[in-house]
Write a protein that holds these residues in place. Structure first.
Motif: not given
Length: 1346
Positions: A1239-1253
């Motif tokens: 939501h703040n850095e607008h990097d969906i791909w790094r957010a997705l890998i953190l969600y999965v982890a």
């Protein structure tokens, strides 16, 4: 208030593709950038050149529009506007991805091929490369900023906030933020008196960018929103800059003024900045005499190195994206390669290479203007290195980073560097880094030249040989290799030794210098082949250009490329003419240096077939008059040499040229007759064409239809030329063999002699002579009938007149192109009743002043367009197509001529496909298509593709190419076959993937959805998404391991006393890593550090950073160093560092308090020592981070992580959690981190890998749905099921196998229990709707070929 200029109207892309740019120069400021998809853009004069680095072919040229308004009140206004050449000074590709939102497909602001271009007039043009048009102008308001709008653009970059922004340096010190969608100016910041030179974006956080000044000034900016107060900035100063005194001296001596940008005031002073692609907060900075590694977080220099001995000044710095190498470019074209010392931010000079080979280059040697690193090759390298055999889970998770192993060497990385020189050449360099393996020999020597030869490298994990050598469009490119050999002197050395090899694998040759003259071959039937015989010389699609550097560039217009280049003169080529279709005659002159004065004239005949230059008419003494022009007959047999105030010489251009006669008349212009064709008589015309009488003219025309031998009947053929004298008199002479006689034309009834109308231009095609004078009047005359007419153009004097070529059946033979002295041109049709009323003024598509023009005589049918060749004042060469039916109505391309454009190999650039077709290809690759589908032709011709299995499919049936899968289906299963039919034209044209890409895809086509999705993302330059797919198996493995550990922890919860003792032992053990252990734990995953989530990875990165900061001094550095030590659990080291604070320091008492608290958690002896040192009777307030240290001292690590995250220290919180937290506690930290990244850095791909982890798959699907990525959501669902099912099968888990099939349908099995069937159905429905819309859009889109 800032104003927004209206965008230019879209222009026909075909006319722009028929353009060759001039060479880049220093005024362009090294403007160059390589897009994520692999397209190179660089500034050349006032144009932007787009090149495909893999095939080394010119894709397109984008000329910057002038500052002229859309409507011109007069020709004078047009000329003055065109005279301002807007030199391109900065170029940056946008990082926008291909949008899946099909409802806004045609929105240019949503284009994935957006290009920001700044020029020296202070304008920023946002181009949509799909339509080849500018859709937005960014300019400062004239009323608010006075002269500020004229501030040139020094540099710019794209920044990501809530939307895409452009950050630009205007003039010397003004930093401006623009909204790239609306054109609104969001924020301005003036740094006077600093000169800003470079701006770069942080690869870890796209909201963050840094701006560098010449004197070491560094501005760190974070864009939090689009409000004026949503910009956070921090000013820093880089110490140790050696050239600040030189800057001040140059600034005082400069006459450019304070409003000019740094590239104008300091053209030879370069300061560059780049972010480390592997380590946060680390930047590499080069000044002319310094290389500095700077830590933004500590505001301190970690490393500084002076200029290596014997090297010229630094020009640029480029970090290798995969390995710890740093490439520094020097002004003399030397590339110095620096290697990072293990465990430190210290770089050692490893080797030096030349980017400008000394063999085969002219003297003086060309200059390297800019060097660009192509990161698209790095993405494919990561895909190839991690997509190895996935027969077991361990092979998915623990893959090696080495690309291949052979001959005792491991190829660690391949890096592509593109260098641009000022002679119009683009060089493609392949940098290969190899690592020697420990084989236990006593003495071993590795020669990298013996490992990989002539650019041939082993393909990743396939065992096949991939010839990376690209095709050159110029002459053969010799592979230049420089080898750095290393020796191993002792047995059993653990550390491997690396070597670096650079090789030239491709070169593109464009126009070599500023164009001074132009010539088009128009051989008549009298012209014969140069090798002899009776065969007539055919018209060829070639144009010859003379340049300022003395070279002749021969252009193949059918390929829009430089076919050959010949060095003929040491100075400027003043004139150039074709002799037939295979020889060129050129001249140059220079003033003599002796006292007598005079001129040294040089005439050279160049043979295109042999490349030999032969001088003739060689005089050993200076002459009184210089040569003013050359006029060659259509046959190439005769040549007129015109001198300034001297007699004209007539030469017979035989094998050894012979002068026939000297004509001592005051000629102003002379022109040979052009080839003619038979034409039916025309009655209703103001240009009277009548059947000529049987005269010598008829004999000459008839003789042109004969095919005669050069040797036997050369004297029986005659050619004529028309001329005008100073007094206005006209005449026609005929050359018959070696005799010159009067043609005796029929004179016009009215006199052509004018009081002021000195004839300055002439065109002659039997039987008509057209003349133009210095007053702008045009007259024409029929030499056989004496009929004549004239009109005034109301323009400046006329410099050139060219008859358009004619073919049998043409309704008009009176079309002429007229070039005026103001460097504009018009096209008239003299066959019309009013030529001035039907005139076509200069088409606005040229956008430049015209130096020379001529028609291209390649028409064969009367319905084909006329093609006009133009040499622009911006050093460009352009082709303008003119419709023959209605000249005034249309000057755009009809696609007839340019459709036949030839390329040595197709452009395999799927990113250039129409958006619908690009998305179709992406979907096909993700869902799975056999590699044989790509190799329609090449698989049968290239033996290296023999490993790709071929399949036999029935005619029209493409289902055999689809990879069958036993996984649960998602979406519509019929769509892939329909998409294959849509993409069939591209496949048959061979422009989807090249052979190397096909081999890479073949090695991973059967490795699962994640591997194919990573490959599809890499094709379209979506690096972050490719890294996400590569890290997905690791993240899922982390979730599964966490669940297994959670079960074992629940079984041992009753042993509370044992657990507490273990925790105490873990704390008292201090987990302090000596430097060796920290180095050993460092993971070598290159750019994948962007998506690190594992505990050992985060801990290893933190330990690596600690080593860099141990020697830093200062209160601020100590505070941050203590924080890092506590994050990794080194409490004893933190206490020792805190107690070292001097008593007079401002942080003594807060440090003392923390030292006492921390020492109590280590040992009683350390606690007593701390109490003795610290005077605990005074407590002062401290920063908020001190509270986290106290929480860590009492074991409240979860609260400490929350406090760090509230303070915005997300990396520190993750590092602390990786050290002390496990299970669900660690997952909560990761999930909150992912929310911030999304939501703040607008990097969906790094957010997705953190969600999965973190095991939050539901949040991951929600993020994909909100981002409108239906295809990614579907592939993510299938990939998670595929990877998890493989892990379960390898761990021999037989439970829940019955849940896979319900009612005869295979169900998805995911590692998280918070995903139900409704979520899965929502993803499938979303994907199916997207597929249906895409199919309809693909059917409506026409395949687009280059």
């Amino acid at each position: 208030m800032d104003s927004l200029s209206s965008a230019m109207q879209p222009r026909p892309p075909e006319t722009w593709d028929s353009m060759l740019p001039g060479p880049a120069n220093r005024s362009n400021g090294g403007a160059a950038d390589c897009s994520p998809a692999g397209l190179l853009a660089y500034g050349a004069g006032s144009s932007v050149v787009i090149v495909d680095p893999r095939s080394m072919q010119l894709v397109s040229v984008l000329p910057m529009p002038s500052t002229a308004p859309q409507s011109f009140g007069s020709i004078t206004a047009l000329t003055s506007a065109l005279a301002l050449a807007p030199f391109v000074t900065s170029v940056r590709w946008s990082c926008q991805t291909v949008s899946r939102d099909l409802s806004i497909e045609d929105d240019p602001s949503n284009s994935h091929l957006s290009l920001a271009v700044g020029d020296r007039q202070g304008r920023i043009a946002i181009w949509d490369f799909r339509s080849r048009s500018v859709f937005l102008w960014l300019e400062l308001d004239h009323f608010s900023h006075g002269d500020r709008p004229k501030l040139g653009i020094q540099d710019l970059c794209w920044v990501r906030s809530n939307s895409w922004l452009v950050a630009a340096i205007h003039g010397p010190s003004l930093l401006v933020l623009w909204n790239a969608a609306t054109g609104r100016c969001l924020w301005k910041y003036d740094t006077t008196p600093e000169y800003l030179v470079c701006i770069r974006r942080d690869p870890f956080d796209w909201r963050h960018f840094c701006v560098l000044g010449l004197r070491g000034f560094l501005l760190s900016v974070i864009v939090l929103g689009e409000g004026n107060d949503d910009v956070s900035l921090q000013e820093q100063q880089i110490p140790g800059v050696r050239d600040s005194i030189d800057v001040q001296k140059t600034e005082k001596e400069s006459s450019a003024g304070s409003t000019a940008p740094a590239l104008a005031v300091f053209p030879q002073f370069y300061a560059r900045l780049c972010f480390s692609p592997r380590w946060r907060h680390i930047v590499m900075v080069t000044f002319p005499k310094d290389l500095i590694v700077f830590d933004l977080q500590y505001q301190a220099s970690l490393f500084s190195a002076p200029l290596p001995r014997g090297c010229s000044k630094f020009m640029d710095v480029l970090p290798d994206p995969d390995i710890d190498l740093l490439y520094c470019v020097h002004l003399d074209g030397i590339l110095s390669i620096w290697k990072r010392k293990e465990g430190e931010q210290v770089y050692m000079l490893r080797t030096m290479e030349e980017l400008m080979p000394s063999i085969g280059t002219s003297i003086p040697s060309p200059t390297i203007l800019s060097v660009v690193l192509c990161q698209s090759e790095s993405a494919f390298q990561n895909v190839g290195s991690f997509s190895i055999d996935s027969s077991s889970t361990s092979s998915i998770v623990d893959s090696s980073t080495s690309l291949n192993v052979f001959g005792g060497m491991d190829i660690v990385a391949r890096t592509t560097l593109i260098s641009i020189s000022d002679d119009g050449k683009i060089w493609n360099w392949l940098m290969t880094s190899e690592k020697a393996r420990n084989i236990g020999l006593g003495s071993l020597s590795f020669d990298s030249a013996a490992v990989a030869g002539e650019g041939s490298l082993m393909d990743a994990h396939s065992g096949t040989t991939s010839n990376y050598s690209t095709i050159s469009q110029s002459s053969n490119v010799k592979n230049s290799e420089h080898t750095n050999s290393t020796n191993v002197s002792k047995a059993g050395i653990i550390d491997s030794i690396s070597s670096t090899k650079i090789g030239l694998v491709g070169q593109l040759h464009l126009l070599s210098s500023t164009v001074t003259t132009l010539s088009v071959p128009s051989p008549s039937l009298l012209a014969t082949l140069a090798r002899g015989g009776n065969s007539p010389a055919a018209a060829v699609p070639l144009v010859a250009l003379g340049t300022q550097s003395g070279t002749i560039d021969v252009i193949d217009v059918s390929a829009n490329a430089v076919a050959a280049s010949f060095f003929a003169h040491n100075g400027v080529i003043k004139g150039l003419r074709w002799l037939g279709n295979s020889r060129l005659v050129t001249f140059s002159f220079n003033q003599a240096n002796d006292r007598t004065g005079g001129y040294v004239n040089k005439l050279v005949v160049t043979c295109l077939r042999s490349g030999l230059n032969r001088a003739f008419r060689v005089h050993h003494k200076p002459e009184r008059a210089p040569i003013r022009a050359l006029k060659a007959s259509s046959s190439g047999r005769y040549l007129l040499i015109l001198f300034r105030d001297a007699p004209v010489e007539v030469w017979a251009m035989t094998k050894t040229p012979i002068m026939i006669r000297s004509l001592a008349l005051p000629f102003t212009v002379m022109e040979w007759t052009l080839p003619t064709v038979t034409r039916p008589p025309s009655t209703n015309s103001s240009f009277p064409f009548k059947p000529p009488a049987v005269t010598s003219t008829t004999n000459a025309s008839f003789s042109e239809s004969k095919i005669a031998s050069t040797d036997s009947s050369g004297d029986d053929l005659s050619e004529s030329f028309a001329f005008a004298l100073v007094n206005g008199a006209l005449g026609v002479f005929e050359v018959h063999g070696r005799r010159i006689r009067d043609f005796k034309p029929k004179w016009p009834s009215s006199s052509f002699v004018s009081s002021d109308g000195l004839v300055t231009a002439m065109a002659y095609r039997l039987p008509h002579v057209v003349m133009g004078d210095r007053l702008g009047s045009i007259r024409w005359w029929d030499v056989t009938t004496g009929l004549s007419s004239s009109f005034n153009t109301h323009r400046d004097g006329i410099r050139r007149i060219k008859f358009s070529p004619v073919v049998p059946g043409d309704r008009s033979r009176g079309r002429i192109a007229v070039l005026f002295y103001d460097n504009t041109f018009s096209i008239f049709d003299l066959d019309t009743s009013d030529p001035l009323a039907f005139a076509l003024l200069q088409p606005q598509s040229t956008g430049t002043l015209v130096l020379e023009l001529d028609w291209l005589p390649m028409r064969t049918k009367r319905d084909e367009p006329l093609v006009l060749c133009i040499a622009g004042a911006d050093s460009s060469f352009r082709l303008i197509e003119v419709g023959v039916n209605d000249i005034k109505a249309s000057s755009s391309s009809k696609g007839i001529f340019l459709k036949e454009r030839f390329r040595p190999m197709p452009l395999c650039l799927p990113v250039l496909f129409p958006t619908a077709h690009a998305l179709a290809l992406r979907m096909i690759i993700q869902s799975g298509v056999k590699s044989s589908w790509f190799s329609l032709f090449s698989a049968h011709m290239d033996t290296s593709l023999g490993n790709i299995p071929e399949i036999e499919t029935t005619s029209g049936d493409l289902r055999g190419y689809i990879i069958e899968s036993k996984l649960p289906s998602v979406g519509d299963s019929v769509v892939p076959e329909l998409l294959l039919k849509v993409l069939e034209p591209y496949r048959r044209d061979g422009c989807i993937l090249d052979d190397e890409r096909v081999r890479l895809y073949a090695s991973l086509a059967n490795k699962g959805f994640a591997a194919r999705s990573a490959f599809a993302a890499a094709i379209f330059g979506e690096f972050s998404e490719a890294l996400f797919w590569l890290r997905l198996p690791h993240a899922l493995s982390h979730v599964v391991d966490k669940s297994a550990k959670k079960c074992s922890q629940e079984a041992s919860q009753s042993l509370s006393e044992t657990e507490s003792i273990a925790m105490l032992n873990r704390i008292t053990s201090r987990e302090k890593y000596v430097p060796g252990s920290r180095r050993k734990e460092t993971t070598k995953i290159g750019q994948l550090n962007l998506m690190a989530f594992k505990q050992q990875e985060l801990r290893a990165n933190a330990n690596e950073r600690i080593l860099w900061h141990e020697k830093l001094d200062g209160e601020e550095a100590i505070q941050k160093h203590v924080h890092e030590l506590i994050s990794v659990g080194d409490l004893e080291g933190a206490v020792a560092l805190l107690l070292s604070t001097p008593p007079e320091g401002s942080n003594f008492y807060p440090n003392a308090l923390r030292a006492v608290a921390l020492s109590s958690a280590v040992s009683s002896s350390l606690h007593e020592l701390a109490v003795k040192v610290v005077a605990a009777n005074m407590i002062r307030t401290d920063k908020s981070l001190s509270g986290t240290h106290l929480l860590c001292a009492v074991g409240r690590h979860q609260e400490a992580c929350s406090q760090l995250q509230d303070a915005g220290c997300w990396i520190d919180a993750a590092t602390l959690a990786s050290t002390h937290l496990h299970g669900s506690d660690y997952a909560r930290v990761l999930q909150r981190w992912a929310n911030n990244v999304l939501h703040n850095e607008h990097d969906i791909w790094r957010a997705l890998i953190l969600y999965v982890a973190a095991g939050a798959l539901h949040e991951a699907f929600s993020a994909l749905r909100d981002a409108k990525l239906p295809d990614t959501a579907a592939m993510f669902l299938v990939a998670c099921h595929e990877i998890y099912a493989q892990m379960r099968s390898e761990s021999h888990c037989s439970d829940e196998q019955s849940d896979r099939i319900v009612d005869g349908e295979t169900k998805f099995i995911l590692p998280c229990k918070n995903i139900d069937d409704d979520d899965v159905n929502a993803v499938s429905d979303f994907y199916g709707e997207y597929q249906r819309k895409l199919i309809h859009l693909c059917m409506d889109s026409v395949p687009l070929f280059d």
